[in-house]
Design a protein around this motif. Structure first.
Motif, PDB file in Angstrom:
ATOM      1  N   UNK A 211       0.806  -1.212   0.000  1.00  0.00           N
ATOM      2  CA  UNK A 211       0.000   0.000   0.000  1.00  0.00           C
ATOM      3  C   UNK A 211       0.846   1.272   0.000  1.00  0.00           C
ATOM      4  N   UNK A 212       1.919   1.271   0.779  1.00  0.00           N
ATOM      5  CA  UNK A 212       2.753   2.476   0.832  1.00  0.00           C
ATOM      6  C   UNK A 212       3.391   2.778  -0.517  1.00  0.00           C
ATOM      7  N   UNK A 213       4.003   1.807  -1.213  1.00  0.00           N
ATOM      8  CA  UNK A 213       4.544   2.134  -2.548  1.00  0.00           C
ATOM      9  C   UNK A 213       3.483   2.606  -3.527  1.00  0.00           C
ATOM     10  N   UNK A 214       2.275   2.032  -3.461  1.00  0.00           N
ATOM     11  CA  UNK A 214       1.226   2.458  -4.373  1.00  0.00           C
ATOM     12  C   UNK A 214       0.791   3.898  -4.122  1.00  0.00           C
ATOM     13  N   UNK A 215       0.890   4.338  -2.875  1.00  0.00           N
ATOM     14  CA  UNK A 215       0.413   5.676  -2.512  1.00  0.00           C
ATOM     15  C   UNK A 215       1.492   6.739  -2.646  1.00  0.00           C
ATOM     16  N   UNK A 216       2.557   6.447  -3.348  1.00  0.00           N
ATOM     17  CA  UNK A 216       3.651   7.413  -3.479  1.00  0.00           C
ATOM     18  C   UNK A 216       3.192   8.757  -4.052  1.00  0.00           C
ATOM     19  N   UNK A 217       2.350   8.800  -5.095  1.00  0.00           N
ATOM     20  CA  UNK A 217       1.910  10.121  -5.589  1.00  0.00           C
ATOM     21  C   UNK A 217       1.176  10.935  -4.536  1.00  0.00           C
ATOM     22  N   UNK A 218       0.324  10.287  -3.736  1.00  0.00           N
ATOM     23  CA  UNK A 218      -0.408  10.996  -2.694  1.00  0.00           C
ATOM     24  C   UNK A 218       0.548  11.466  -1.609  1.00  0.00           C
ATOM     25  N   UNK A 219       1.537  10.648  -1.297  1.00  0.00           N
ATOM     26  CA  UNK A 219       2.514  11.032  -0.276  1.00  0.00           C
ATOM     27  C   UNK A 219       3.288  12.272  -0.705  1.00  0.00           C
ATOM     28  N   UNK A 220       3.710  12.312  -1.959  1.00  0.00           N
ATOM     29  CA  UNK A 220       4.456  13.471  -2.444  1.00  0.00           C
ATOM     30  C   UNK A 220       3.580  14.715  -2.486  1.00  0.00           C
ATOM     31  N   UNK A 221       2.339  14.543  -2.907  1.00  0.00           N
ATOM     32  CA  UNK A 221       1.424  15.685  -2.955  1.00  0.00           C
ATOM     33  C   UNK A 221       1.179  16.248  -1.565  1.00  0.00           C
ATOM     34  N   UNK A 222       0.886  15.380  -0.618  1.00  0.00           N
ATOM     35  CA  UNK A 222       0.651  15.837   0.751  1.00  0.00           C
ATOM     36  C   UNK A 222       1.919  16.420   1.354  1.00  0.00           C
ATOM     37  N   UNK A 223       3.077  15.870   1.021  1.00  0.00           N
ATOM     38  CA  UNK A 223       4.335  16.408   1.546  1.00  0.00           C
ATOM     39  C   UNK A 223       4.549  17.844   1.081  1.00  0.00           C
ATOM     40  N   UNK A 224       4.273  18.104  -0.193  1.00  0.00           N
ATOM     41  CA  UNK A 224       4.420  19.470  -0.709  1.00  0.00           C
ATOM     42  C   UNK A 224       3.441  20.412  -0.022  1.00  0.00           C
ATOM     43  N   UNK A 225       2.187  19.974   0.107  1.00  0.00           N
ATOM     44  CA  UNK A 225       1.183  20.822   0.752  1.00  0.00           C
ATOM     45  C   UNK A 225       1.509  21.059   2.221  1.00  0.00           C
ATOM     46  N   UNK A 226       1.915  20.004   2.927  1.00  0.00           N
ATOM     47  CA  UNK A 226       2.226  20.144   4.347  1.00  0.00           C
ATOM     48  C   UNK A 226       3.417  21.072   4.562  1.00  0.00           C
ATOM     49  N   UNK A 227       4.446  20.919   3.746  1.00  0.00           N
ATOM     50  CA  UNK A 227       5.615  21.789   3.867  1.00  0.00           C
ATOM     51  C   UNK A 227       5.218  23.242   3.619  1.00  0.00           C
ATOM     52  N   UNK A 228       4.355  23.447   2.636  1.00  0.00           N
ATOM     53  CA  UNK A 228       3.905  24.807   2.345  1.00  0.00           C
ATOM     54  C   UNK A 228       3.078  25.366   3.498  1.00  0.00           C
ATOM     55  N   UNK A 229       2.188  24.573   4.069  1.00  0.00           N
ATOM     56  CA  UNK A 229       1.366  25.049   5.190  1.00  0.00           C
ATOM     57  C   UNK A 229       2.225  25.468   6.365  1.00  0.00           C
TER      58      UNK A 229
END
Length: 300
Positions: A211-229
């Motif tokens: 599940x974690x490898x499959x969710x890599x796009x979501x992880x990167x998207x949330x990482x960018x948003x979280x860092x920005x917040x």
């Protein structure tokens, strides 16, 4: 064999000719549909980009030219004095280090907690999990200002006031991150998990190796948003910190503003400096988000 017995070239089949015509027609129709959409996107990009361009070019103007009439977009005498004064008047190097520590730790914890929570909410059938999910979504209906007072009291009673931990812990679990991962994991077929269980894989192994490898796009998207917040967060660090050596970038920019007057050239320069890390992070990681295949590893 006479010349009349020579085989003649066979014309293309009627079906192939019609197929070619359809392909040509489809290509032309697709182009006609793409031109208005592309034009509209360029118009929107210009409308959104013009204020940003004005903001950046204004930071290159001397203080006396910012409010000159008539207003001009391009500076007549570009200068970097605003950037240099902002960097020298504030301890930006320390502010950048403090903010980077807060943003990196918070982003890692946010992505990890949201991934675990979203997986549990999507793949485990329990009514209490559904109630918990509703409670998480309910937090988005409350203005952040309403939650400042109780969060401050909790963090203070835990002894985390005036520390990076007091900034990081309340921001770890976000409703947006949980919802993003839950919606993604719902699209993963349950048969994939059942096949792994039949092969003898344990739940933790299924989560970490599938599940974690499959969710890599979501992880990167949330990482960018979280860092920005966290990078742009101003109110919460302002409430939690009173030691200037622990100030973040946004508090440091606010400290440049005087009580009686504002040096707009310096303020604009400091604001542009604070934007540079976010722009770099987006340019570096956007290709991973845009080009990632969220259906990798899945079969129809």
């Amino acid at each position: 064999m006479t010349t009349t017995d020579m085989p003649r070239r066979v014309d293309a089949a009627p079906g192939q000719t019609a197929s070619r015509k359809r392909h040509r027609g489809a290509g032309g129709g697709g182009l006609r549909r793409a031109v208005p959409a592309t034009t509209l996107l360029w118009i929107l990009a210009c409308l959104y980009g013009l204020p940003v361009l004005w903001f950046i070019l204004s930071s290159l103007k001397p203080a006396g030219d910012l409010f000159s009439y008539p207003l001009t977009l391009v500076p007549h005498h570009p200068t970097l004095s605003g950037y240099l004064t902002a960097w020298r008047s504030a301890n930006f190097s320390q502010y950048f280090i403090n903010t980077t520590i807060v943003c990196v730790i918070t982003t890692v914890l946010t992505v990890g907690a949201s991934c675990c929570t979203g997986y549990a909410l999507a793949k485990y059938d329990n009514r209490w999990l559904k109630v918990f999910f509703v409670c998480i979504l309910a937090t988005t209906m409350l203005p952040s200002e309403v939650m400042l007072a109780p969060e401050f009291l909790v963090v203070r009673n835990l002894g985390l006031y005036n520390s990076f931990g007091g900034i990081i812990l309340p921001a770890v679990l976000t409703a947006t991150g949980c919802f993003m991962f839950r919606q993604f994991f719902l699209t993963v077929p349950d048969e994939l998990l059942e096949a792994a269980r039949i092969d003898g894989a344990r739940e933790l192994s299924i989560f970490l190796r599938i599940m974690v490898p499959l969710s890599r796009p979501i992880m990167l998207t949330l990482a960018i948003l979280s860092f920005q917040w966290r990078w742009n967060d101003y109110i919460w660090p302002l409430l939690m910190l009173n030691d200037p050596s622990k100030f973040t970038v946004q508090i440091g920019i606010q400290s440049i503003v005087g009580a009686q007057n504002i040096n707009w050239s310096v303020l604009l320069g400091a604001s542009v400096i604070s934007m540079i890390p976010l722009i770099v992070i987006f340019l570096v990681f956007q290709r991973y988000v845009m080009g990632a295949d969220i259906n990798a590893g899945l079969k129809d």
